[in-house]
Every structure is written in structure tokens, then in C-alpha cells.
Design a protein around this motif. Structure first.
Motif, PDB file in Angstrom:
ATOM      1  N   GLY A 122      46.786 -97.159 115.858  1.00  0.00           N
ATOM      2  CA  GLY A 122      47.519 -97.660 114.693  1.00  0.00           C
ATOM      3  C   GLY A 122      48.955 -97.170 114.686  1.00  0.00           C
ATOM      4  N   GLY A 123      49.141 -95.884 114.982  1.00  0.00           N
ATOM      5  CA  GLY A 123      50.481 -95.309 114.954  1.00  0.00           C
ATOM      6  C   GLY A 123      51.375 -95.911 116.024  1.00  0.00           C
ATOM      7  N   GLN A 124      50.797 -96.179 117.195  1.00  0.00           N
ATOM      8  CA  GLN A 124      51.587 -96.778 118.280  1.00  0.00           C
ATOM      9  C   GLN A 124      52.024 -98.191 117.921  1.00  0.00           C
ATOM     10  OE1 GLN A 124      48.720 -96.228 121.410  1.00  0.00           O
ATOM     11  NE2 GLN A 124      49.737 -94.390 122.177  1.00  0.00           N
ATOM     12  N   LYS A 125      51.092 -98.950 117.330  1.00  0.00           N
ATOM     13  CA  LYS A 125      51.442-100.315 116.913  1.00  0.00           C
ATOM     14  C   LYS A 125      52.569-100.271 115.899  1.00  0.00           C
ATOM     15  CE  LYS A 125      46.908-102.382 117.035  1.00  0.00           C
ATOM     16  NZ  LYS A 125      45.920-102.929 116.132  1.00  0.00           N
ATOM     17  N   GLN A 126      52.466 -99.334 114.976  1.00  0.00           N
ATOM     18  CA  GLN A 126      53.501 -99.253 113.936  1.00  0.00           C
ATOM     19  C   GLN A 126      54.859 -98.976 114.535  1.00  0.00           C
ATOM     20  OE1 GLN A 126      52.536 -96.641 110.767  1.00  0.00           O
ATOM     21  NE2 GLN A 126      50.750 -97.832 110.151  1.00  0.00           N
ATOM     22  N   ARG A 127      54.875 -98.097 115.541  1.00  0.00           N
ATOM     23  CA  ARG A 127      56.172 -97.755 116.114  1.00  0.00           C
ATOM     24  C   ARG A 127      56.755 -98.951 116.880  1.00  0.00           C
ATOM     25  NH1 ARG A 127      54.823 -92.358 118.958  1.00  0.00           N
ATOM     26  NH2 ARG A 127      52.660 -92.828 118.401  1.00  0.00           N
ATOM     27  N   ASP A 140      46.173 -90.743 110.994  1.00  0.00           N
ATOM     28  CA  ASP A 140      45.906 -89.306 111.055  1.00  0.00           C
ATOM     29  C   ASP A 140      47.228 -88.568 110.929  1.00  0.00           C
ATOM     30  OD1 ASP A 140      46.845 -88.516 113.961  1.00  0.00           O
ATOM     31  OD2 ASP A 140      45.805 -90.462 114.072  1.00  0.00           O
ATOM     32  N   ALA A 141      47.141 -87.288 110.599  1.00  0.00           N
ATOM     33  CA  ALA A 141      48.341 -86.540 110.212  1.00  0.00           C
ATOM     34  C   ALA A 141      49.415 -86.578 111.296  1.00  0.00           C
ATOM     35  CB  ALA A 141      47.959 -85.106 109.887  1.00  0.00           C
ATOM     36  N   GLU A 142      49.015 -86.424 112.552  1.00  0.00           N
ATOM     37  CA  GLU A 142      49.986 -86.363 113.637  1.00  0.00           C
ATOM     38  C   GLU A 142      50.727 -87.709 113.780  1.00  0.00           C
ATOM     39  OE1 GLU A 142      51.493 -84.324 115.273  1.00  0.00           O
ATOM     40  OE2 GLU A 142      52.318 -85.453 116.967  1.00  0.00           O
ATOM     41  N   SER A 143      49.960 -88.811 113.829  1.00  0.00           N
ATOM     42  CA  SER A 143      50.615 -90.124 113.944  1.00  0.00           C
ATOM     43  C   SER A 143      51.505 -90.352 112.754  1.00  0.00           C
ATOM     44  CB  SER A 143      49.609 -91.268 113.987  1.00  0.00           C
ATOM     45  OG  SER A 143      48.569 -90.973 114.828  1.00  0.00           O
ATOM     46  N   GLU A 144      51.031 -89.975 111.596  1.00  0.00           N
ATOM     47  CA  GLU A 144      51.807 -90.186 110.376  1.00  0.00           C
ATOM     48  C   GLU A 144      53.156 -89.475 110.483  1.00  0.00           C
ATOM     49  OE1 GLU A 144      50.005 -90.489 106.781  1.00  0.00           O
ATOM     50  OE2 GLU A 144      51.940 -90.544 105.772  1.00  0.00           O
ATOM     51  N   ARG A 145      53.107 -88.268 111.058  1.00  0.00           N
ATOM     52  CA  ARG A 145      54.352 -87.497 111.165  1.00  0.00           C
ATOM     53  C   ARG A 145      55.340 -88.210 112.096  1.00  0.00           C
ATOM     54  NH1 ARG A 145      56.803 -84.378 114.280  1.00  0.00           N
ATOM     55  NH2 ARG A 145      55.193 -84.411 115.894  1.00  0.00           N
ATOM     56  N   VAL A 146      54.849 -88.682 113.249  1.00  0.00           N
ATOM     57  CA  VAL A 146      55.742 -89.348 114.205  1.00  0.00           C
ATOM     58  C   VAL A 146      56.298 -90.637 113.612  1.00  0.00           C
ATOM     59  CG1 VAL A 146      55.992 -90.014 116.607  1.00  0.00           C
ATOM     60  CG2 VAL A 146      54.087 -88.565 115.939  1.00  0.00           C
ATOM     61  N   ALA A 162      63.237 -98.782 121.121  1.00  0.00           N
ATOM     62  CA  ALA A 162      61.974 -98.051 121.247  1.00  0.00           C
ATOM     63  C   ALA A 162      62.218 -96.550 121.107  1.00  0.00           C
ATOM     64  CB  ALA A 162      61.323 -98.363 122.583  1.00  0.00           C
ATOM     65  N   LYS A 163      63.359 -96.092 121.621  1.00  0.00           N
ATOM     66  CA  LYS A 163      63.662 -94.659 121.485  1.00  0.00           C
ATOM     67  C   LYS A 163      63.860 -94.298 120.019  1.00  0.00           C
ATOM     68  CE  LYS A 163      65.437 -93.543 126.043  1.00  0.00           C
ATOM     69  NZ  LYS A 163      66.589 -93.697 126.922  1.00  0.00           N
ATOM     70  N   GLN A 164      64.625 -95.166 119.326  1.00  0.00           N
ATOM     71  CA  GLN A 164      64.863 -94.898 117.896  1.00  0.00           C
ATOM     72  C   GLN A 164      63.562 -94.833 117.117  1.00  0.00           C
ATOM     73  OE1 GLN A 164      67.752 -97.312 115.731  1.00  0.00           O
ATOM     74  NE2 GLN A 164      68.475 -97.999 117.729  1.00  0.00           N
ATOM     75  N   SER A 165      62.560 -95.596 117.551  1.00  0.00           N
ATOM     76  CA  SER A 165      61.337 -95.650 116.755  1.00  0.00           C
ATOM     77  C   SER A 165      60.248 -94.741 117.332  1.00  0.00           C
ATOM     78  CB  SER A 165      60.836 -97.086 116.674  1.00  0.00           C
ATOM     79  OG  SER A 165      60.399 -97.493 117.954  1.00  0.00           O
ATOM     80  N   ASN A 166      60.664 -93.764 118.131  1.00  0.00           N
ATOM     81  CA  ASN A 166      59.704 -92.791 118.679  1.00  0.00           C
ATOM     82  C   ASN A 166      58.636 -93.438 119.552  1.00  0.00           C
ATOM     83  OD1 ASN A 166      60.712 -90.419 117.841  1.00  0.00           O
ATOM     84  ND2 ASN A 166      59.349 -90.162 116.059  1.00  0.00           N
ATOM     85  N   ALA A 167      58.942 -94.578 120.139  1.00  0.00           N
ATOM     86  CA  ALA A 167      57.908 -95.273 120.905  1.00  0.00           C
ATOM     87  C   ALA A 167      58.111 -95.129 122.406  1.00  0.00           C
ATOM     88  CB  ALA A 167      57.885 -96.756 120.528  1.00  0.00           C
ATOM     89  N   HIS A 168      59.336 -94.763 122.811  1.00  0.00           N
ATOM     90  CA  HIS A 168      59.663 -94.774 124.236  1.00  0.00           C
ATOM     91  C   HIS A 168      58.691 -93.902 125.049  1.00  0.00           C
ATOM     92  CE1 HIS A 168      62.110 -95.156 127.808  1.00  0.00           C
ATOM     93  NE2 HIS A 168      62.148 -93.840 127.924  1.00  0.00           N
ATOM     94  N   ARG A 169      58.438 -92.718 124.519  1.00  0.00           N
ATOM     95  CA  ARG A 169      57.658 -91.750 125.291  1.00  0.00           C
ATOM     96  C   ARG A 169      56.247 -92.281 125.578  1.00  0.00           C
ATOM     97  NH1 ARG A 169      57.086 -86.270 123.705  1.00  0.00           N
ATOM     98  NH2 ARG A 169      59.094 -86.364 122.642  1.00  0.00           N
ATOM     99  N   PHE A 170      55.571 -92.771 124.542  1.00  0.00           N
ATOM    100  CA  PHE A 170      54.198 -93.220 124.802  1.00  0.00           C
ATOM    101  C   PHE A 170      54.181 -94.507 125.636  1.00  0.00           C
ATOM    102  CE2 PHE A 170      54.430 -95.932 120.940  1.00  0.00           C
ATOM    103  CZ  PHE A 170      53.767 -97.043 121.390  1.00  0.00           C
ATOM    104  N   ILE A 171      55.231 -95.318 125.493  1.00  0.00           N
ATOM    105  CA  ILE A 171      55.265 -96.541 126.311  1.00  0.00           C
ATOM    106  C   ILE A 171      55.376 -96.161 127.788  1.00  0.00           C
ATOM    107  CG2 ILE A 171      56.581 -98.631 126.855  1.00  0.00           C
ATOM    108  CD1 ILE A 171      57.439 -98.716 123.913  1.00  0.00           C
TER     109      ILE A 171
END
Ligand code: ADP
Length: 609
Positions: free
Chosen positions: A507-512, A536-542, A478-487
């Protein structure tokens, strides 16, 4: 994308592949399911048979009782209680045993029925889930689920009904006829003429009514469909101000179903009235004819009583046999639908074949001269002599018109389908010779960026990529995929429930989460089927940042539906007409001024709109 599009595309050809004919009922398959329950089943049959035999005895004993009463009335000798005690206690004992036998056979039978049904569900599900992707292209999920639920349910209740009622009705019909004959051959002769005529007439009217009822039900379903369609597509209906028209359509169908159901009700009413008259007349007729026999001393009043009860039993049994016939037919066709897919073997076996040890796996993929059409659309060639090499640890992107076959390439690498011609090779080995469970489970990570989350915790959703992963491995993925923080920002952290009934993720969270799920197996090859819908641009960037990290050190195939994200790819291939027509880096292709620069120009123009 392949699977999304499949839903739109395979409607027409599917009808060609689906068999219209009703599958055969295979007795040997039923036997396999019944065998483990054989003792319970035999027990149930014996007990049910016993109960039925007692049912035959009961009218005779009732007759004895009536005779005692009649004698007492005539002679007034002894006390009434003393006279009646013996036969009454015998009868009570019989009732008790009959009750016990009934309880016993119903318990055993429901045990057999439930266990057979549970076995069938498990076996059918096991067989379905192992089928090829092509199987699911050709069969609607709803219908498959129906076989697991409605069909097995129908089969189970028919099975139970046929054994309990069928056995009882047949035994009782035969047994009571014998009793009838013993009591009075003359009266029986009369009944034999009258009863079958009545039952026959009843069966004919009954089948007519059932047909009416089926038509009425179909009409109700039709009305429901109209409502469903209108409500389901309410935006379109409103956008065209079609409320009134939809109402008219619905009202028309509802009125029709109302009329049909009224007719059915009328039919049932007449049938009930007639059969009441008929049954009562039989009783009257029997008493009348029996009375004549009593007056000429050929019969006792008790015999007449026995005869009446026994003939009612025969009537009821015959009626239930005629209903059972319908149930047998329905149960067998439900069973046949359940059995149909049980013995179906997938053409692509899920395991067996070679593996390459992790340390010597290079991760080079070659698509060689591949031709392919989807099994559901045999005439439509999606890939035509398609060749492509994914060099180890490089990123290759495929771009091109939508519907050009990009996602199909990914499906072939996953071996969702086998090519019609040509081979897909991993490290120089035909992937058809490799162990599929290993290939999918450990070598290839597939990130479908319109991801599916299952109805469980985030932890379990990520662990889906590697069932034996520790919590620490999940968190690291999850850390590698930028998901840890929001989880961690959820109150329940990794135990947060997602999916249909859980929290709604963006959508961005699901993708991560989907990226973490693919990374946890540390795959050598990564396939990214890019999202068609923009974030959206921000999710796309993450997400992009997570992907950039994920692709490092791996062989990567990107199926690009938008061009903005793949400019850094080592190789960009433009697909058209089922093969690659241009390949190079972003800059090479731009300077060439061919299809790729066209695509870029077009997407920019669309972006500016
Ligand atoms: P792309 O990814 O380039 O948009 P796809 O590989 O999804 O294209 O589809 C290529 C062609 O194959 C299309 O014509 C599509 O209609 C067809 N197709 C895709 N999936 C299936 C399927 N499961 N069954 C039948 N046809 C399919």
C-alpha cells in the motif's frame, strides 16, 4: 473516497436515471460508418448477387446434364464421355466462377464488417471516455464495456449475415421460383400451395423453440448466479455454516434448468423428425407428380431433376430468411445500444476556455456559497451554502464525519461535477470559464491515496501525470516522493510491470508512486484525499515524509479521514451537514472544546480499543 462511496450509494437512484426503454436505431449514424467502406460494400453486394444468380443457373444446367445422360441411356449413340463433356465442362466452369464470386464477396464483406466494427469501437470509446463523471455514476462500467464488446460483435455478425445471406436467399428464392415456373407451371402451382404452409409451420414451431431456448438460458444464468454468489462470498457462507443450504439452492436451480433443457431437446427432436419427414415427402410428391407429367410427355427427366434441385434451393432460402428476421431484430437492437452514447455530449467540455500563465498563477481557491447534490441523487443536498478559501501556499485540511461531503469538495475543485449553486474560483476566476484540460492537467495535482496503478511499467505509471515527461523528470519525481529507492531495488527498476498482471506493491509503495505521478506535473494546487485504511507505522512515516515535502510551496487541500496526520495544517475545517462549522488551527480548535476536540477524543478512544 467519493468514487468508492459512489459505488455503494448510487444503486437506488441510478434506476431512476437509466432509461428502460430500448433506444431507437438511427440509420444516419450507421450510414456515417458505412460511407467510408461504400466501394467495398457495393463490390460485396455485386459479387454476392452474382453468386446467387449462378446458384439459380446451376439447377438448370444439372437438368441439362441429366437429359444428356437420359438420352444416352435411351439411344446409346456416340460415346458417353463425348456426349457429357460439353455440359459437364460448362457446369464445372460455373462452379468455379460461383466459388470465386463467393470467395470475393466474403473477403469484401468481412473487410467492411471488421472496419465498420473497429470504427464503431473507437468512436464509442472516444465518446464514453469523454463523458462527465456523473455519467459514470449513472451507468455501470460492466454495461458500458458490454456495448463495446458484445453489442458491437452482435451488430457486426448480423450486418454481415443480413447482407450475405439475406441477399442470397432473396435472390435465390425469386430466381428459383422463376426457374420453377419456366420448367413446369403446373408443378410450381402445386409447390406454391404446399411450400409456404410448411415454411410457415416451421417458422411458428421454430419461434416457439427459440422462446424455450431463451427461457432455458435464463435459467442457466440464474443457476450460475447462485453459484457465483455463494463462491464469491464463501467466507460468509462458511462463517454461517450455510454450505448445505447453498448447495440445495444451487441444486434446485440446476435441476430446473436441466428439466427445461431436456424439454427443449425434446422439442428440437420432434421438430427435426417432422421436418425430415415433410421435406422427404416433398421430394417424393414432386417425383410422383413429375413422373405423371413425364409419362404424359409434358416434362423431361432432366426438367424434373432441375425442378427438384431448384425447389430444394427455394426451401433452404425461405428457411434462412425466416431465421434472418430474428437476426435483424437482434442486430438492430445491439446497434441501437451502440449508437445511443455516440452522440451524447458531456455537459462539462474537456477543453476550451482561458488559462492563467504559470508565472502569474497565485493558486488561491475560493468555494463561494456552494450548494450541491449529485446528479444521481437530486433530492439529497450534500453541500449547503458551503464556503471555504484555500489561501495560496497554505495547507487546509477538512475533517468531519464520514459521508459529510469532504471528498465532494475535492470533486468540485477538480470539476468532476459543477455545483448546483455558487461558484468555485481560482485566482478570482470562475473555474467554469477556465480550460479544463489545463486545470486538471497542469494546475491541480490529485493524490487519491487509495491509488490506482495501470497495467504498465512504473515509469509509465508515473509519466501518466505528464505524458511528455523525460525519464529524468520521472526519476526526479520518484525521488521527491521517496519512491526511487524501492523502485531501484526491483531487478527491472523503473521498467517493472505493475497493475493487475504485474508485481504486487505494498500500500505504501503504491501511494508513493501515486504521489510521484501527481508531483511530476509540478502542480500549484495539491489535493490529497487521504487513505481511509491505515498503513503500518513505517510505511506511514515514509509516505508522510514524502507528502510533507510535496506540499511545500503549494496550495494544499487535505481531505482527512484520520486526524493524526493533519495537526500541522495551517487551517483545519470541521464539516458537518454540508457546511463548515468550525475552523482554526489544531491548538485553537482543541482549546475551543467543540466538534473537533470531540472527534479527536473519539479517534483516540477507538485507537485504544
Ligand atoms: P466524505 O468524503 O466526507 O466521507 P463524500 O463527499 O464522499 O463524504 O460523500 C458525501 C455524500 O454524498 C454521502 O452521502 C455520499 O453517499 C454521497 N455521494 C458521494 N459520492 C456520490 C456519487 N458519486 N453519487 C451520489 N452520491 C454520492
Amino acid at each position: 473516497v467519493a468514487c468508492c462511496e459512489a459505488d455503494d450509494n448510487n444503486n437506488a437512484p441510478e434506476e431512476v436515471i437509466l432509461k428502460d426503454s430500448v433506444p431507437d436505431f438511427k440509420w444516419h449514424i450507421l450510414w456515417e460508418f458505412v460511407k467510408p467502406q461504400l466501394f467495398a460494400l457495393i463490390g460485396a453486394v455485386v459479387l454476392a448477387f452474382g453468386a446467387a444468380m449462378l446458384n439459380i443457373q446451376i439447377p438448370l444446367m444439372l437438368g441439362d446434364l441429366v437429359n444428356v445422360v437420359a438420352r444416352y441411356l435411351r439411344e446409346h449413340s456416340g460415346t458417353y464421355v463425348n456426349e457429357i463433356k460439353g455440359p459437364a465442362i460448362k457446369l464445372l466452369g460455373l462452379y468455379a466462377i460461383q466459388g470465386l464470386l463467393t470467395t470475393g464477396y466474403i473477403i469484401l464483406l468481412s473487410r467492411v464488417g471488421e472496419r465498420v466494427a473497429a470504427d464503431m469501437r473507437k468512436t464509442l470509446f472516444a465518446s464514453l471516455i469523454r463523458q462527465d463523471v456523473a455519467f459514470f455514476d449513472a451507468n455501470k462500467t460492466g454495461q458500458l464495456v458490454n456495448r463495446l464488446t458484445a453489442d458491437i460483435q452482435e451488430f457486426k455478425s448480423s450486418f454481415k449475415l443480413v447482407i450475405s445471406q439475406g441477399l442470397r436467399s432473396i435472390t435465390q428464392t425469386v430466381g428459383c421460383f422463376v426457374s420453377l415456373y419456366i420448367i413446369s407451371p403446373k408443378l410450381t402451382g402445386l409447390t406454391v400451395v404446399v411450400l409456404p404452409c410448411l415454411v410457415g409451420a416451421g417458422a411458428i414451431i421454430g419461434s416457439f423453440l427459440r422462446k424455450l431456448s431463451r427461457l432455458a438460458q435464463e435459467q442457466v444464468a440464474k443457476a450460475t448466479e447462485v453459484a457465483d454468489e455463494a463462491l464469491g462470498n464463501v467466507r460468509t457462507v462458511k462463517a454461517f455454516a450455510m454450505e448445505e443450504r447453498e448447495l440445495q439452492l444451487y441444486a434446485h436451480e440446476v435441476d430446473k434448468s436441466c428439466e427445461m433443457n431436456e424439454n427443449l431437446g425434446g422439442g428440437i427432436a420432434v421438430f427435426q423428425g417432422l421436418s425430415n419427414v415433410a421435406l422427404n415427402c416433398i421430394v417424393l410428391g414432386t417425383i410422383f407428380a413429375g413422373g405423371t407429367l413425364i409419362s404424359s410427355d409434358e416434362m423431361s427427366p432432366g426438367d424434373l431433376m432441375s425442378f427438384l434441385v431448384a425447389s430444394q434451393t427455394v426451401q433452404r432460402s425461405l428457411a434462412s430468411i425466416s431465421i434472418l428476421f430474428g437476426q435483424v431484430v437482434r442486430g438492430m437492437s445491439a446497434g441501437a445500444r451502440v449508437f445511443e452514447y455516440l452522440s451524447l455530449k458531456p455537459t462539462i467540455p474537456l477543453s476550451g476556455g482561458g488559462r492563467i500563465p504559470f508565472h502569474s498563477l497565485i493558486g488561491r481557491v475560493d468555494f463561494m456559497n456552494i450548494s450541491f447534490s449529485y446528479p444521481t441523487r437530486p433530492g439529497h443536498e450534500v453541500l449547503k451554502k458551503f464556503s471555504l478559501t484555500l489561501p495560496p501556499c497554505k495547507t487546509v485540511a477538512i475533517v468531519g464525519e464520514s459521508g459529510g461531503g469532504k471528498s465532494t469538495v475535492a470533486s468540485l475543485l477538480e470539476r468532476f461535477y459543477d455545483p448546483t449553486n455558487g461558484v468555485v474560483m481560482l485566482d478570482g476566476l470562475d473555474i467554469r470559464t477556465l480550460d479544463l484540460a489545463w486545470l486538471r492537467g497542469q494546475v491541480i495535482g490529485f493524490i487519491n491515496q487509495e491509488p490506482v496503478l495501470f497495467g504498465s511499467s512504473i515509469m509509465e505509471n508515473i509519466r501518466f501525470g505528464k505524458p511528455d515527461a523525460t525519464d529524468a523528470e520521472v526519476i526526479s519525481a520518484a525521488k521527491q516522493s521517496n519512491a526511487h529507492r524501492f523502485i531501484m531495488s526491483f531487478p527491472d527498476g523503473y521498467n517493472t510491470m505493475v497493475g493487475e498482471r504485474g508485481v504486487a506493491l505494498s500500500g505504501g509503495q503504491k501511494q508513493r508512486i501515486a504521489i510521484a505521478r501527481a508531483l511530476i506535473k509540478n502542480p500549484s494546487i495539491l489535493v490529497l484525499d487521504e487513505a481511509t485504511s491505515a498503513l503500518d507505522a513505517e510505511s506511514e512515516r515514509v509516505v508522510q515524509e514524502a507528502l510533507n515535502r510535496a506540499t511545500r510551496g503549494r496550495t494544499v487541500l487535505i481531505i482527512a479521514h484520520r486526524l493524526s496526520t493533519i495537526q500541522g495544517a495551517d487551517l483545519i475545517c470541521v464539516m458537518s451537514n454540508g457546511r463548515i462549522v468550525e475552523a482554526g488551527t489544531h491548538l485553537e480548535l482543541l482549546s475551543k472544546g467543540g466538534l473537533y476536540s470531540d472527534l479527536i477524543r473519539r479517534q483516540r478512544a477507538e485507537g485504544q480499543k
